[in-house]
Design an enzyme around this catalytic site. Structure first.
Site, PDB file in Angstrom:
ATOM      1  CB  SER A 372      -0.852   0.096   1.208  1.00  0.00           C
ATOM      2  OG  SER A 372      -2.083   0.897   1.013  1.00  0.00           O
ATOM      3  CG  ASP A 492      -5.858  -3.300  -3.658  1.00  0.00           C
ATOM      4  OD1 ASP A 492      -6.921  -2.624  -3.395  1.00  0.00           O
ATOM      5  OD2 ASP A 492      -4.851  -3.428  -3.637  1.00  0.00           O
ATOM      6  CG  HIS A 523      -5.087  -2.828   0.009  1.00  0.00           C
ATOM      7  ND1 HIS A 523      -4.450  -2.295  -1.270  1.00  0.00           N
ATOM      8  CD2 HIS A 523      -4.430  -2.054   0.902  1.00  0.00           C
ATOM      9  CE1 HIS A 523      -3.601  -1.368  -0.962  1.00  0.00           C
ATOM     10  NE2 HIS A 523      -3.741  -1.131   0.386  1.00  0.00           N
TER      11      HIS A 523
END
Length: 806
Positions: A372, A492, A523
């Site tokens: 991320s 995602d 994610h």
């Protein structure tokens, strides 16, 4: 269950002997033993929990050799065979007799599970080969047998090896011969070339280091560096209070003739304060820390001869500066740590005394890790070409912040976070705010600069502007000189797949080695999965990139590895983001069908407005909204979308790349937005997008070292559809996201767009569907306006790349 191993090197017999000797499974005496005795020797080495002959015999009695004999009784009277070796091997790997496999169908089951096995075991050499490869084989618990032994303490005697014999390499990978109870934890403050809080001093950046004790004895190790803005805490409550309202009307935008050059970002000249004057030098840090917010992949390598370095960057607790969310300054903050690790920048023991401390323990080779925002900063750092950065492992990473918070001239939220934007994330990560005394010094400046971010991000138009251009790492991809591993979820919708797809395509133009892993999750990390040896692959990769081990990682690891969405535990390798022979297929729109050749001119329309009660319900329940949007049954959304479907497929197909749509559309007013979902229609069990936890704290990173949960995607109950991908566009941005076009009400306009990329296995008997709608309850603004959209079907088409599978 299937075990997909990509990092098990096949080496020659002599190398197996050499490496088994190195880890104390073989010596001159044991090599002279008869077959059964050598096998018992291997087992004595492996069953280290048995510390007497009686307990060793007890362990052998617990293992089944044949349907009617345990291993002890068998070896007392008969010679070891291939079947007995692998019957026992399966049990050592955690598979249970009659539950996971049947002895009478041993090799069929091993082949089904994708477990490596030899074809013969007739002599000592065959046994040595088989035992070596057993140590490299993944078991039911998600680790190789050698890693299972390591967790029991097999490598504890190796902790005292001389530093010149470390790291220890087996099958091309570093082994856990470092005592994690003696890891050194220390803090330094790296001086950046920034003054983001405008206090007249260069920003100092806190870095937390965890390194092996052997570095104090002369061993130089590589660094796994994770740049995490969350590492020093977050301001969740303050960020929540700033969240933007998305229940607002879509704005009509004034047309313009902007070109890219009109909005291109040009970095301003900045006059920096002078560097600090060094007052002394030391090799001893003055500050330590407790448990870091660690990345589990880093934990695994701390036992294997790497250091872990964590830095939260500008504007975080104990560092100087301000958070700026994706800016050039943030990238500079990130690479400052790499420059220090590579010996090209200064750091100090504290923030006041100016006593310099070097990364004297580091061999100058750095890899960046993380998911991320963490992976995003790894990508950003790579695009600077900074010296010392040998590779990045970027997972679920942003490559352009516009593609994170915007799409096609629209404000588009990351999935699940409507109302979030760059200013919210800057506030959330500004952890200097957690220290009241420090915050006092920078509060006014930060609030001023945060207001600038709010204005510059421009939630009014959603256009691509210089703010977003400054946060587009793809512009600088040509500077990348390190090798790259990318990991991304095909489901995602936080960091959408376009981010990795665009980066992958740009890297195609460069002379760097790249590897791509596409999983079926959202994610998430994948280094704790049962079905794939991702951690082993990264061990092979990092040993090559950071230690220079010639293990052929570049060629041996798959270029693109994709998890199949149609069944459990199945991964395929490809040469690129495509199958071997994809073809572009064009579908026309006709009534409610996607057809090869549309023949009936027609106009189809839908309206975006809902009854207030339904609108309020869907705002609270996105799952219900999505289900009703895609349902054929009568519901509140029947008049708010158009659904087009193919006939039922005659073959399985593999969809790939970006679906391309051409439309001829009119809006009833002078503004409009369209949303799209490409959908798999057909009743089937489908993989969950969130992995199931198979076993809590089952994966040990070493001996008495940090554990992780074992996970895997599992098939759920049958469902009638699955969204494959989606996309959005503002009808006033038909040409470019930086150019606003006129939109005359009730006038038809033709335009084209790409949806988010995909890699999807669509099954025979299913239908490919395209759903066209406007308001996306999860991502767009939600004005609930009375706007009607009309499509001239004869000028609409869907182009998708796919390959038919027999």
């Amino acid at each position: 269950m299937k075990i997909n191993q990509f990092a098990h090197l096949q080496v020659d017999h002599q190398q197996k002997i050499n490496e088994l000797q190195k880890i104390n499974f073989l010596d001159a005496d044991s090599r002279a033993l008869p077959l059964n005795d050598l096998y018992l020797h291997f087992l004595r080495c492996a069953l280290i929990e048995a510390q007497s002959s009686s307990t060793f015999d007890q362990k052998l009695h617990a293992l089944l050799a044949t349907p009617d004999q345990d291993l002890k009784d068998y070896l007392d009277h008969q010679q070891l065979t291939l079947e007995v070796f692998y019957t026992v091997a399966m049990q050592l790997l955690g598979f249970e007799v009659n539950d996971d496999f049947e002895i009478d169908h041993l090799f069929e089951k091993m082949d089904e599970l994708h477990l490596f096995h030899h074809a013969q075991l007739n002599d000592i050499d065959d046994l040595i080969d088989a035992w070596y490869d057993l140590l490299c084989t993944h078991g039911k618990g998600g680790r190789t047998y050698l890693d299972l032994l390591a967790a029991k303490g097999y490598f504890k005697p190796f902790w005292n090896l001389p530093v010149e014999q470390k790291p220890l390499i087996f099958n091309g990978k570093t082994q856990p011969v470092f005592d994690t109870s003696k890891l050194i934890r220390e803090v330094v403050y790296v001086e950046s070339s920034l003054d983001t809080d405008h206090d007249g001093k260069r920003d100092l950046l806190k870095a937390e280091i965890i390194r092996p004790a052997e570095t104090n004895d002369g061993l130089k190790v590589p660094a796994l560096y994770t740049a995490s803005p969350y590492n020093q805490g977050t301001n969740d409550h303050a960020a929540d209070k700033l969240m933007h309202n998305v229940d607002v009307l879509l704005k009509h935008k004034q047309p313009n003739n902007n070109t890219y050059e009109d909005i291109e970002f040009h970095e301003p000249a900045v006059e920096l304060p002078p560097a600090r004057q060094v007052q002394g030098e030391t090799q001893t840090a003055e500050e330590t820390f407790g448990h870091a917010k660690a990345v589990t992949l880093n934990d695994y390598f701390l036992a294997r001869g790497y250091a872990a370095v964590y830095a939260a960057g500008i504007g975080t607790m104990d560092s100087d500066g301000e958070r700026t969310c994706g800016s050039k300054e943030e990238t500079e903050s990130t690479i400052a740590i790499i420059e220090w690790l590579a010996g090209n920048r200064r750091a100090f023991t504290n923030k006041t005394d100016n006593i310099e401390i070097k990364a004297w323990w580091c061999n100058g080779s750095v890899a960046m890790t993380g998911k991320s925002y963490l992976g995003t900063l790894a990508t950003a750092a790579a695009t600077t070409g900074v010296d010392g950065l040998k590779t990045i492992i970027s997972e679920a990473a942003i490559s352009s912040w516009y593609d994170y918070y915007r799409d096609g001239g629209l404000v588009i939220a990351p999935g699940g976070f409507p109302g979030e934007d760059a200013d919210i994330l800057a506030e959330e990560c500004f952890s200097r705010q957690k220290q009241a005394g420090d915050y006092l010094k920078c509060k006014d400046q930060f609030n001023h600069d945060l207001a600038e971010i709010t204005a510059d991000q421009d939630r009014t138009t959603g256009d691509y502007n210089s703010f977003w251009d400054a946060r587009n790492y793809l512009k600088d991809v040509e500077n990348i000189k390190c090798d790259v591993v990318m990991v991304h979820g095909l489901n995602d919708w936080n960091v959408k797949p376009r981010n990795v797809y665009n980066l992958y395509r740009e890297l195609d133009k460069l002379p760097v080695v790249k590897k791509l892993f596409l999983h079926q999750g959202q994610h998430i990390y994948i280094n704790n999965f049962q079905s794939i040896d991702f951690t082993d692959m990264m061990n092979l990769w990092l040993a090559n990139k950071l230690y220079g081990i010639e293990n052929h990682a570049n060629d041996f690891l798959p270029d693109v590895c994709v998890q199949d969405n149609s069944c459990e535990s199945t991964w395929h390798s490809f040469d690129g983001w495509h199958t071997a022979n994809p073809e572009t297929h064009q579908f026309g729109f006709e009534n409610e069908q996607l057809v090869d050749h549309a023949t009936a001119p027609a106009v189809k329309s839908f309206n975006d407005q809902l009854e207030q009660a339904a609108f309020d319900q869907y705002k609270k329940n996105w799952n219900q909204w999505r289900a009703d949007l895609l349902s054929d049954e009568k519901n509140a959304l029947n008049n708010n979308r158009l659904i087009f479907k193919t006939e039922k497929l005659q073959h399985d197909i593999y969809l790939q790349g970006c679906p391309h749509i051409k439309l001829d559309v009119a809006s009833s007013v002078d503004k409009g937005m369209l949303s799209f979902m490409l959908v798999d229609f057909g009743m089937a069990k489908r993989l969950g997008e969130v992995p199931a936890t198979l076993d809590l704290k089952a994966l040990d990173a070493g001996y008495q070292w940090r554990p992780d949960d074992l996970k895997e995607f599992k098939l759920g109950k049958p469902t009638p559809w699955k969204m494959i991908t989606k996309g959005h566009i503002n009808l006033q941005n038909r040409e470019h996201p930086w150019k606003t076009d006129e939109l005359v009400p009730k006038t038809f306009y033709q335009f084209e767009l790409d949806l988010q990329p995909m890699f999807y296995h669509l099954l025979k008997g299913h239908q490919l569907g395209l759903v066209i709608y406007s308001t996306d309850m999860e991502m767009t603004v939600r004005g609930n306006e009375d706007i009607t959209y009309s499509l001239q079907l004869e000028n609409c088409e869907l182009n998708v790349d796919y390959e038919e599978l027999n």
